[in-house]
Design an enzyme around this catalytic site. Structure first.
Site, PDB file in Angstrom:
ATOM      1  N   ASP A   1      95.235  33.327   8.680  1.00 28.30           N
ATOM      2  CA  ASP A   1      93.951  33.914   9.062  1.00 28.30           C
ATOM      3  C   ASP A   1      93.102  32.893   9.828  1.00 28.30           C
ATOM      4  O   ASP A   1      92.985  31.732   9.408  1.00 28.30           O
ATOM      5  CB  ASP A   1      93.228  34.333   7.764  1.00 28.30           C
TER       6      ASP A   1
ATOM      7  N   GLU B   1      90.850  37.424  18.623  1.00 32.51           N
ATOM      8  CA  GLU B   1      89.477  37.845  18.314  1.00 32.51           C
ATOM      9  C   GLU B   1      88.600  37.665  19.542  1.00 32.51           C
ATOM     10  O   GLU B   1      88.665  36.648  20.233  1.00 32.51           O
ATOM     11  CB  GLU B   1      88.911  37.042  17.135  1.00 32.51           C
TER      12      GLU B   1
ATOM     13  N   HIS C   1      81.149  37.700   8.206  1.00 35.90           N
ATOM     14  CA  HIS C   1      81.790  37.178   6.992  1.00 35.90           C
ATOM     15  C   HIS C   1      80.743  36.884   5.921  1.00 35.90           C
ATOM     16  O   HIS C   1      79.608  36.520   6.241  1.00 35.90           O
ATOM     17  CB  HIS C   1      82.532  35.871   7.301  1.00 35.90           C
TER      18      HIS C   1
ATOM     19  N   HIS D   1      86.924  42.518  10.485  1.00 33.91           N
ATOM     20  CA  HIS D   1      86.715  41.391   9.562  1.00 33.91           C
ATOM     21  C   HIS D   1      85.385  41.588   8.841  1.00 33.91           C
ATOM     22  O   HIS D   1      84.554  42.407   9.246  1.00 33.91           O
ATOM     23  CB  HIS D   1      86.672  40.075  10.346  1.00 33.91           C
TER      24      HIS D   1
HETATM   25  O1  G3H Z   1      89.199  37.036   7.577  1.00 34.50           O
HETATM   26  C1  G3H Z   1      88.690  37.352   6.490  1.00 34.50           C
HETATM   27  C2  G3H Z   1      87.671  38.389   6.383  1.00 34.50           C
HETATM   28  O2  G3H Z   1      87.052  38.630   7.584  1.00 34.50           O
HETATM   29  C3  G3H Z   1      86.856  38.399   5.146  1.00 34.50           C
HETATM   30  O3  G3H Z   1      85.498  38.711   5.271  1.00 34.50           O
HETATM   31  O4  G3H Z   1      84.675  37.491   3.267  1.00 34.50           O
HETATM   32  O5  G3H Z   1      83.252  39.121   4.418  1.00 34.50           O
HETATM   33  O6  G3H Z   1      85.222  39.918   3.144  1.00 34.50           O
HETATM   34  P1  G3H Z   1      84.607  38.808   3.951  1.00 34.50           P
HETATM   35 ZN    ZN Z   2      87.620  37.018   9.122  1.00 30.68          ZN
END
Ligand code: G3H
Ligand code: ZN
Length: 283
Positions: A81, A131, A177, A205
């Site tokens: 990721d 992205e 995030h 995301h």
């Molecule tokens: O790549 C990981 C995600 O975008 C997680 O996002 O922590 O807001 O759930 P989050």
């Molecule tokens: Zn992410």
């Protein structure tokens, strides 16, 4: 069983649902995610970011997630990721990861294209997620976040996918995030335009903190992979706080983390149910 991320994306596109991508840092989170996937008989992406690899150690953590994925009774893609470099992607590729994300979203468009294209070329059959646009916030800690600026431009996104050959595209439509500062407001008109413009599955995301209705609506408008991290960590911390406050007899590690794993499994199961259920919003 360990499968290519491409298989999961293809099936999500065919079925009109989203595959959940859940971030892990250690044994307990990994087991909770896979227990949820097995309980729901659902495929999942098991996602590992750079912060997790630094924390867990590259060899111990990659071997743990790959072994757990191979042993699972449902299809699991092991995903890198938000990788900032091609070198990290190559390292994970040679270890056996079956899905990669290269994140050049903070670079100028042309540099993002060049970095992403290089990764796609190197990855061969393994699908690469790119992205475009700004998803704010930190992936490993979750202070209150402003929603993302700038959002992804549909025409630019189309050009990005055509020029890089990515298998999927992470987009910015007001998602961020971590913990949202105030009510999250996703730009669904932009999402519909992205769905019409982009010749690849869209990835959302920053799903923690978004309502089930927003998630279902995003799926109905073409999102085919959804990433969740913070809500799993919130569940973990909540469970540990409660257990330690109540006291765990005999300093029993299996009890302390066993209860936390059950709680995290429930959180992941709830998400899987939303992601793979019939969308209640029409496009
Ligand atoms: O790549 C990981 C995600 O975008 C997680 O996002 O922590 O807001 O759930 P989050
Ligand atoms: Zn992410």
């Amino acid at each position: 069983m360990l499968v290519s991320g491409q298989t999961l994306l293809d099936e999500a596109v065919r079925g009109g649902y989203a595959i959940g991508s859940f971030n892990t840092y250690n044994l307990e989170i990994t087991r909770a995610i896979l227990a949820a996937a097995e309980a729901r008989r659902s495929a999942v992406f098991l996602a590992v970011g750079s912060g997790a690899l630094d924390y867990g150690g590259f060899a111990p953590l990659t071997q743990l997630v790959l072994a757990a994925a191979r042993e699972a009774t449902v299809p699991v893609a092991v995903h890198l990721d938000h990788s900032p470099t091609v070198a990290d992607c190559e390292r994970c590729l040679s270890e056996g990861f079956t899905s990669l994300m290269i994140d050049g979203s903070n670079l100028p468009f042309d540099e993002n294209v060049a970095l992403t294209w290089q990764t796609v070329k190197r990855a061969g059959e393994i699908p690469v997620e790119g992205e475009l646009g700004g998803v704010g916030g930190d992936e490993d800690s979750s202070g209150a976040q402003e929603t993302a600026i700038p959002m992804t431009d549909p025409a630019q996104a189309r050009a990005f996918v055509e020029q890089t050959g990515v298998a999927s595209l992470a987009i910015a439509i007001g998602n961020a995030h971590g913990i949202y500062k105030g009510e999250p407001k996703l730009d669904f008109d932009r999402l519909a335009a992205l769905r019409d413009a982009v010749p690849a599955p869209l990835v959302l995301h920053g799903a923690s903190g978004l309502s089930d209705d927003d998630l279902r609506r995003a799926i109905s408008l073409g999102v085919r992979k959804i990433n969740v991290n913070t809500e799993i960590r919130q569940t973990l911390f909540g469970s540990l706080d409660r257990s330690l406050e109540q006291g765990v007899k005999g300093y029993d590690v299996t009890r302390l983390f066993g209860v936390a794993m059950e709680a995290m499994q429930r959180t992941v199961e709830e998400k899987i149910e939303v992601f793979s259920g019939s969308p209640s919003f029409s496009s």
